[in-house]
Design a protein around this motif. Structure first.
Motif, PDB file in Angstrom:
ATOM      1  N   GLN A 134       0.825  -1.200   0.000  1.00 19.05           N
ATOM      2  CA  GLN A 134       0.000   0.000   0.000  1.00 19.05           C
ATOM      3  C   GLN A 134       0.862   1.253   0.000  1.00 19.05           C
ATOM      4  O   GLN A 134       1.850   1.360   0.696  1.00 19.05           O
ATOM      5  CB  GLN A 134      -0.920  -0.026   1.220  1.00 19.05           C
ATOM      6  CG  GLN A 134      -1.926   1.098   1.228  1.00 19.05           C
ATOM      7  CD  GLN A 134      -2.903   0.937   2.362  1.00 19.05           C
ATOM      8  OE1 GLN A 134      -2.962  -0.119   2.955  1.00 19.05           O
ATOM      9  NE2 GLN A 134      -3.635   1.972   2.660  1.00 19.05           N
ATOM     10  N   VAL A 135       0.448   2.251  -0.814  1.00 19.99           N
ATOM     11  CA  VAL A 135       1.181   3.504  -0.946  1.00 19.99           C
ATOM     12  C   VAL A 135       0.480   4.583  -0.138  1.00 19.99           C
ATOM     13  O   VAL A 135      -0.741   4.628  -0.063  1.00 19.99           O
ATOM     14  CB  VAL A 135       1.259   3.925  -2.433  1.00 19.99           C
ATOM     15  CG1 VAL A 135       1.915   5.280  -2.578  1.00 19.99           C
ATOM     16  CG2 VAL A 135       2.027   2.887  -3.215  1.00 19.99           C
ATOM     17  N   PRO A 137      -0.068   8.519  -7.469  1.00 21.57           N
ATOM     18  CA  PRO A 137      -0.894   7.336  -7.702  1.00 21.57           C
ATOM     19  C   PRO A 137      -0.086   6.222  -8.351  1.00 21.57           C
ATOM     20  O   PRO A 137       0.894   6.475  -9.052  1.00 21.57           O
ATOM     21  CB  PRO A 137      -1.985   7.855  -8.644  1.00 21.57           C
ATOM     22  CG  PRO A 137      -1.339   9.012  -9.350  1.00 21.57           C
ATOM     23  CD  PRO A 137      -0.429   9.646  -8.341  1.00 21.57           C
ATOM     24  N   LEU A 138      -0.504   4.998  -8.090  1.00 19.04           N
ATOM     25  CA  LEU A 138       0.165   3.871  -8.724  1.00 19.04           C
ATOM     26  C   LEU A 138      -0.069   3.898 -10.229  1.00 19.04           C
ATOM     27  O   LEU A 138      -1.174   4.148 -10.697  1.00 19.04           O
ATOM     28  CB  LEU A 138      -0.372   2.564  -8.153  1.00 19.04           C
ATOM     29  CG  LEU A 138       0.120   2.143  -6.767  1.00 19.04           C
ATOM     30  CD1 LEU A 138      -0.619   0.903  -6.319  1.00 19.04           C
ATOM     31  CD2 LEU A 138       1.615   1.893  -6.790  1.00 19.04           C
ATOM     32  N   ASP A 139       0.964   3.612 -10.973  1.00 15.04           N
ATOM     33  CA  ASP A 139       0.884   3.512 -12.427  1.00 15.04           C
ATOM     34  C   ASP A 139       0.622   2.040 -12.756  1.00 15.04           C
ATOM     35  O   ASP A 139       1.535   1.278 -13.047  1.00 15.04           O
ATOM     36  CB  ASP A 139       2.196   4.001 -13.042  1.00 15.04           C
ATOM     37  CG  ASP A 139       2.149   4.046 -14.559  1.00 15.04           C
ATOM     38  OD1 ASP A 139       1.078   3.751 -15.123  1.00 15.04           O
ATOM     39  OD2 ASP A 139       3.181   4.370 -15.172  1.00 15.04           O
ATOM     40  N   GLY A 171       5.091   6.560 -14.592  1.00 10.30           N
ATOM     41  CA  GLY A 171       3.988   7.369 -14.095  1.00 10.30           C
ATOM     42  C   GLY A 171       3.083   7.937 -15.165  1.00 10.30           C
ATOM     43  O   GLY A 171       2.221   8.766 -14.865  1.00 10.30           O
ATOM     44  N   LEU A 172       3.241   7.503 -16.409  1.00  8.65           N
ATOM     45  CA  LEU A 172       2.424   8.076 -17.482  1.00  8.65           C
ATOM     46  C   LEU A 172       0.997   7.526 -17.457  1.00  8.65           C
ATOM     47  O   LEU A 172       0.048   8.235 -17.795  1.00  8.65           O
ATOM     48  CB  LEU A 172       3.059   7.795 -18.848  1.00  8.65           C
ATOM     49  CG  LEU A 172       4.468   8.342 -19.087  1.00  8.65           C
ATOM     50  CD1 LEU A 172       4.897   8.079 -20.523  1.00  8.65           C
ATOM     51  CD2 LEU A 172       4.539   9.827 -18.768  1.00  8.65           C
ATOM     52  N   ASP A 179       0.843  15.670  -8.145  1.00  5.91           N
ATOM     53  CA  ASP A 179       0.936  14.214  -8.291  1.00  5.91           C
ATOM     54  C   ASP A 179       0.737  13.758  -9.727  1.00  5.91           C
ATOM     55  O   ASP A 179       0.801  12.571 -10.024  1.00  5.91           O
ATOM     56  CB  ASP A 179      -0.071  13.511  -7.375  1.00  5.91           C
ATOM     57  CG  ASP A 179      -1.520  13.825  -7.725  1.00  5.91           C
ATOM     58  OD1 ASP A 179      -1.755  14.606  -8.670  1.00  5.91           O
ATOM     59  OD2 ASP A 179      -2.417  13.279  -7.055  1.00  5.91           O
ATOM     60  N   LYS A 180       0.460  14.712 -10.637  1.00  8.28           N
ATOM     61  CA  LYS A 180       0.268  14.437 -12.070  1.00  8.28           C
ATOM     62  C   LYS A 180      -0.866  13.451 -12.338  1.00  8.28           C
ATOM     63  O   LYS A 180      -0.959  12.873 -13.418  1.00  8.28           O
ATOM     64  CB  LYS A 180       1.570  13.946 -12.715  1.00  8.28           C
ATOM     65  CG  LYS A 180       2.684  14.985 -12.687  1.00  8.28           C
ATOM     66  CD  LYS A 180       3.947  14.477 -13.337  1.00  8.28           C
ATOM     67  CE  LYS A 180       4.977  15.582 -13.498  1.00  8.28           C
ATOM     68  NZ  LYS A 180       5.284  16.307 -12.258  1.00  8.28           N
ATOM     69  N   ARG A 181      -1.748  13.268 -11.372  1.00 11.35           N
ATOM     70  CA  ARG A 181      -2.897  12.388 -11.554  1.00 11.35           C
ATOM     71  C   ARG A 181      -3.903  13.030 -12.503  1.00 11.35           C
ATOM     72  O   ARG A 181      -4.137  14.246 -12.448  1.00 11.35           O
ATOM     73  CB  ARG A 181      -3.563  12.103 -10.216  1.00 11.35           C
ATOM     74  CG  ARG A 181      -4.789  11.176 -10.313  1.00 11.35           C
ATOM     75  CD  ARG A 181      -5.604  11.196  -9.025  1.00 11.35           C
ATOM     76  NE  ARG A 181      -4.817  10.707  -7.907  1.00 11.35           N
ATOM     77  CZ  ARG A 181      -4.790   9.447  -7.511  1.00 11.35           C
ATOM     78  NH1 ARG A 181      -5.494   8.543  -8.176  1.00 11.35           N
ATOM     79  NH2 ARG A 181      -4.064   9.077  -6.472  1.00 11.35           N
TER      80      ARG A 181
END
Length: 750
Positions: free
Chosen positions: A25-26, A32-34, A223-224, A396-398
Motif C-alpha cells: 500500500q502507498v 498514484p500507482l501507475d 507514471g504516465l 501528483d500528475k494524476r
C-alpha cells in the motif's frame, strides 16, 4: 440490434479470476500507482512473437458490468460488496501470439492475460480476493484449484480451467494464477492450445515477475499511465488502446506489427524513453466519426522534450495522405506548445479534418489529436488539451477521466449515435411503467405482473419508442422489450436478435438446444417465433459461465412492432428455473389479447395445432412448441418424461416408419447408449401396428441408468399427420408408469 444492452459482453479469450491486483500500500498523499506499468509486456515472456492485443483501465461500473452477467451475480449486490471492500480500479492487458505475427487475421496460438486491481487497504484486498474467488468456484464447475503451489505474495491460488474450442469441441486447458500482496491483487492466465496442459512453472515465473513490480517503489515506474486524459461517458465509445507503447526505451510490439511498422513507431517516438497512448473512436455519428488519439511521451531531460516540440509532431495513427499546417497565434499551453491543423485523405478519397496540439510540461510532452467529418473545431481540441496540461502541472500528475465534449461536437455537425432503438445507447428512465409488482409498457401497452417474493426489477427503460423491463430472481434474468421494427414479423425479429447475440464478444459455443430425442427447441407461426440456445459467456473480467438463452418474438401490431422476451439462466439452474419462468410469462398480456408469452394454461390443458391434451397435478409441463408443421408438449411426473408431438407424415410414410424415425433419433442422441428393441419370451420385438396406430418398446442406457422408451404414433383424423408419443422412464419403474401414461393419453384428442 437489441440484444447488445442485455449482456455487456466484451473481448476476453479465456477465463481468469476477477480478483484485483495490488502491491504494498502507498501513502494516499503520494503519487498514484501507475498500474499499466506493473503488468506483463511481450519482453517478459520466454517465447518471442507476442504482441499487445488489448489493454484498458476499468472503473467500478465497468467491473461490475463485466462480472454481473445475467444469472451469475446481482450487480447491485456486487457493487456494494466491492465498494465496502475498498475497490479502486483495475487494469487488464492481453498479450497474443499469432501463427503469423505479421498477419492480424491469422490463428491465435497462445494468449497471456494479466491484471492488477487496487484496493484502499490490504484488508479490503483480502476480502475482495475471497469474494471473487468464491464466485469463480461457484460459477465454473470445471475450475480445479491445484494444491501445494509455491505461495506468491501473502496469499495465492493456482487454478486449472478447461474450456472448449467452439469450432472443434477440442478441450482448451488454461491456468490461472491469482495472488495478493498488500492492497493489490494480481492475475495471470495462460491459454496455449499447443500444449496439452499449460506449464505450471512458466505461470509461476510470470507471477513472480508481477510480484517484483508490485513490491517495487512507485518511483520505479514512468507514471504516465495515471497521468493521461481518458474520455468517459456515453459518447466515449470503446477504448481501442490504453497502454504503454514504448517502455524504458523499448517499443512494445502490438498484435499484427511487422518489422517495418514497429520500426516506424520507434522512429516516431524519437528520443522519448516512455510513450503512453490512448485511442478512442467516439460514439457520435458523422460522415467520419470523431477519433481521439492522445500520446504522452517522457524524456530524460527538458532539453530533449523541448526539442520534440520544436520539430513538427509525428503521429503514429495518422494514415493515408496527411496535410498539416502550423496554426499561428494559437493559444499556448504548459511550458510551450504548438498547434497544427491537419487533413487526412484516405485511400477511398474520404477526408477527415481536425487539430493536433503538442504541449510540454517539464520533461513530458502530450500530443493530442481529434479529427472527423465534419471538421472538429479547434476550440474543442484546446479545451481537452487544457485539461491534460492541468494534470501534467498537478503535484501528483494524476488525471481523472473527463467527459466527451459531446455538446460542442454536436454543435459542429456531428449527431448522437443511433442504432434504431439499440438499448445500449439508452439511459434507463426511472421506474417507467412500473407500479409495485406490475408493469405497463409506456409506448406499446402490453402488461405483466410478478410475485415480489420471487422477482425483482433490475432495470426499466423507455426512450424513443423502445420499452424494456428486466426482471431477475438470481439464476434467471428475463428481458421484455417492445419496439417498432417496421414489419411486425416475428421470424425476422428472432433472426436479428439471435444473430446479434451470437456476434457479441465473449459469447462462445452458441448452439441450438435440443430435446431428449435430438429435435431443436425452436419454432413458431405467423405471430410468434422462438428458439432456445446453450451458450458459454466470457465476461470482460474473464469469468466463464454456461447459460441457456431463450428468445421469443411476438407480433404487437402487424406490419409495425414486436415484443421480445429473452431469458438468460445459468445452465445448471435451467431445469429448476423453467417452471418459475413459465409461471411469470403466463402473466404477460399483449394489447387486446389473452396472456401470450406461453400457450401453457392454468387449467392444465394444452391446445396445439393438431391435438389437445390435459393432465392432473402429478404432471409438470417442461416445454411446449408450436411449429409451422408440428407442435409439441413435454410433461414430467418425476419418474417419466412424456413428449407428445404432432407432425406431418411424408407422402408414403407409414405409422410404423414414424415409430422407427423416433427410435432412430433416440439412438442418435449422444446421451442414449445401446438403444435396442425390447423382446418377448420368444425373442420377438414387442410392438405392432393397426388402424389405431403403431408402437414399440426400446431399451437404452443414459448416464449409466438402464431405461425404457415407449414409442407410439397415432394418425390424425385427416390421415396426413401423426401424433408421436415418447415416454422415457427408468427400467425399474416402467411397469409402475404404464398406468400413468395411459391415464394421460386418455385425454389426448386430435
Amino acid at each position: 440490434v437489441l440484444l447488445t444492452a442485455l449482456l455487456p459482453l466484451t473481448t476476453v479469450l479465456s477465463l481468469w479470476l476477477e480478483a484485483p491486483i495490488a502491491r504494498a500500500q502507498v501513502d494516499a498523499a503520494g503519487p498514484p500507482l501507475d498500474l499499466a506499468a506493473l503488468l506483463l509486456r511481450p519482453a517478459d515472456l520466454p517465447e518471442p512473437g507476442y504482441g499487445l492485443s488489448s489493454a484498458r483501465l476499468l472503473g467500478l461500473d465497468e467491473e461490475v458490468a463485466g462480472i454481473a452477467a445475467p444469472g451469475i451475480i446481482d450487480p447491485v449486490e456486487l457493487s456494494t460488496r466491492l465498494t465496502e471492500a475498498g475497490w479502486q480500479r483495475r487494469y487488464v492487458s492481453s498479450l497474443i501470439r499469432l501463427a503469423d505475427p505479421a498477419d492480424p487475421t491469422s490463428e491465435v496460438e497462445a494468449n497471456v492475460l494479466s491484471t492488477v486491481t487496487e484496493y484502499v487497504t490490504a484488508e479490503g484486498a483480502s476480502a475482495g480476493f475471497a469474494l471473487l474467488d468464491g464466485e469463480l468456484e461457484r460459477q465454473n464447475p470445471s475450475a480445479v484449484d491445484l494444491p501445494n503451489i509455491t505461495v506468491i505474495g501473502e496469499e495465492s491460488e493456482l487454478t486449472r480451467v478447461e474450456v472448449f474450442d467452439p469450432a472443434t469441441g477440442d478441450p482448451l486447458p488454461q491456468l490461472n494464477l491469482t495472488f495478493r500482496v498488500g492492497n493489490l491483487i494480481g492475475d495471470v492466465l495462460v491459454a496455449d492450445p499447443r500444449q496439452a496442459q499449460p506449464d505450471e512453472a512458466q505461470i509461476l515465473s510470470l507471477g513472480q515477475t508481477l510480484l517484483s513490480r508490485f513490491e517495487a517503489e512507485s518511483a520505479d515506474t514512468p507514471g504516465l499511465g495515471s497521468g493521461v486524459l481518458r474520455l468517459r461517458g456515453d459518447a466515449a465509445g470503446p477504448d481501442l488502446l490504453d497502454a504503454y507503447t514504448q517502455f524504458d526505451g523499448i517499443a512494445v510490439p502490438l498484435t499484427g506489427d511487422t518489422p517495418a511498422t514497429l520500426a516506424a513507431r520507434e522512429a516516431a517516438y524519437g528520443e522519448a524513453t516512455d510513450v503512453y497512448e490512448i485511442r478512442h473512436s467516439l460514439n457520435l455519428s458523422g460522415e467520419i466519426p470523431p477519433y481521439y488519439h492522445l500520446t504522452m511521451s517522457r524524456y530524460t531531460t527538458t532539453r530533449l522534450a523541448a526539442a520534440a516540440i520544436d520539430d513538427p509532431p509525428t503521429s503514429t495513427e495518422l494514415v493515408g495522405s496527411v496535410e498539416t499546417a502550423l496554426v499561428s497565434g494559437a493559444q499556448s499551453f504548459g511550458d510551450e506548445s504548438q498547434t497544427y491543423s491537419y487533413l487526412v485523405i484516405q485511400a477511398d478519397g474520404s477526408q477527415s479534418e481536425g487539430f493536433q496540439i503538442a504541449a510540454r510540461v517539464g520533461e513530458r510532452v502530450a500530443l493530442l489529436e481529434l479529427d472527423g467529418l465534419p471538421a472538429v473545431p479547434l476550440a474543442v481540441v484546446e479545451a481537452l488539451v487544457a485539461q491534460q496540461v492541468a494534470c501534467m502541472e498537478a503535484p501528483d500528475k494524476r488525471c481523472e477521466p473527463a467527459p466527451v465534449p459531446a455538446d460542442a461536437l454536436l454543435d459542429a455537425g456531428f449527431s448522437e449515435s443511433s442504432a434504431g432503438g439499440d438499448p445500449a445507447a439508452l439511459q434507463p428512465a426511472s421506474d417507467a411503467g412500473v407500479d409495485g409488482a406490475s408493469y405497463t409498457s409506456p409506448t406499446h401497452s402490453y402488461t405483466i405482473a410478478w410475485d415480489l417474493a420471487i422477482w425483482n426489477v433490475s432495470d426499466v427503460t423507455s426512450q424513443d419508442g423502445f420499452d424494456q423491463l428486466v426482471l431477475s430472481n438470481g439464476p434467471s434474468s428475463v428481458y421484455i422489450e417492445g419496439y417498432a421494427d417496421g414489419a411486425g414479423d416475428p421470424t425476422a425479429c428472432l433472426t436479428e436478435n439471435i444473430a446479434t447475440l451470437r456476434a457479441v464478444e465473449g459469447v462462445t459455443d452458441y448452439k441450438l438446444r435440443e430435446d431428449a430425442v435430438g429435435r431443436p427447441l425452436a419454432g413458431g407461426d405467423s405471430t410468434r417465433a422462438f428458439a432456445t440456445y446453450d451458450l458459454a459467456y466470457l465476461s470482460p473480467s474473464g469469468e466463464r459461465a454456461g447459460f441457456v438463452n431463450f428468445v421469443e418474438c411476438r407480433t404487437l401490431v402487424p406490419g409495425e412492432s414486436v415484443v421480445v422476451i429473452t431469458l438468460f439462466v445459468a445452465a445448471e439452474e435451467y431445469e429448476s428455473e423453467l417452471p418459475v419462468v413459465e409461471e411469470l410469462l403466463t402473466a404477460l398480456t399483449l394489447p387486446g389479447a389473452q396472456p401470450a408469452a406461453t400457450p401453457l394454461t392454468t387449467d392444465r390443458t394444452y391446445r396445439g395445432l393438431s391435438f389437445t391434451l390435459s393432465w392432473n397435478e402429478s404432471w409438470t409441463p417442461r416445454d411446449d412448441t408450436a411449429l409451422a408443421d408440428s407442435d409439441r408438449i413435454v410433461l414430467d411426473n418425476g419418474m417419466s418424461i412424456v413428449t407428445i408431438t404432432g407432425t406431418a407424415l411424408g407422402a408414403n410414410e407409414t405409422l410404423a416408419a414414424c415409430v422407427e424415425s423416433v427410435a432412430a433419433a433416440l439412438a442418435a442422441e449422444p446421451r442414449s447408449e445401446s438403444v435396442t428393441p425390447v423382446t418377448n419370451a420368444a425373442g420377438s420385438p414387442i410392438g405392432g401396428e393397426d388402424e389405431a396406430g403403431a408402437f414399440a418398446l426400446y431399451r437404452f442406457t443414459t448416464d449409466a441408468t438402464p431405461s425404457v422408451a415407449y414409442i407410439e404414433c397415432r394418425p390424425t383424423l385427416d390421415g396426413a399427420s401423426a401424433i408421436q408419443i415418447l415416454q422415457l422412464v427408468p427400467e425399474v419403474a416402467y411397469n409402475d408408469q404404464i398406468t400413468a401414461r395411459r391415464e394421460l393419453l386418455d385425454t389426448l384428442e386430435s
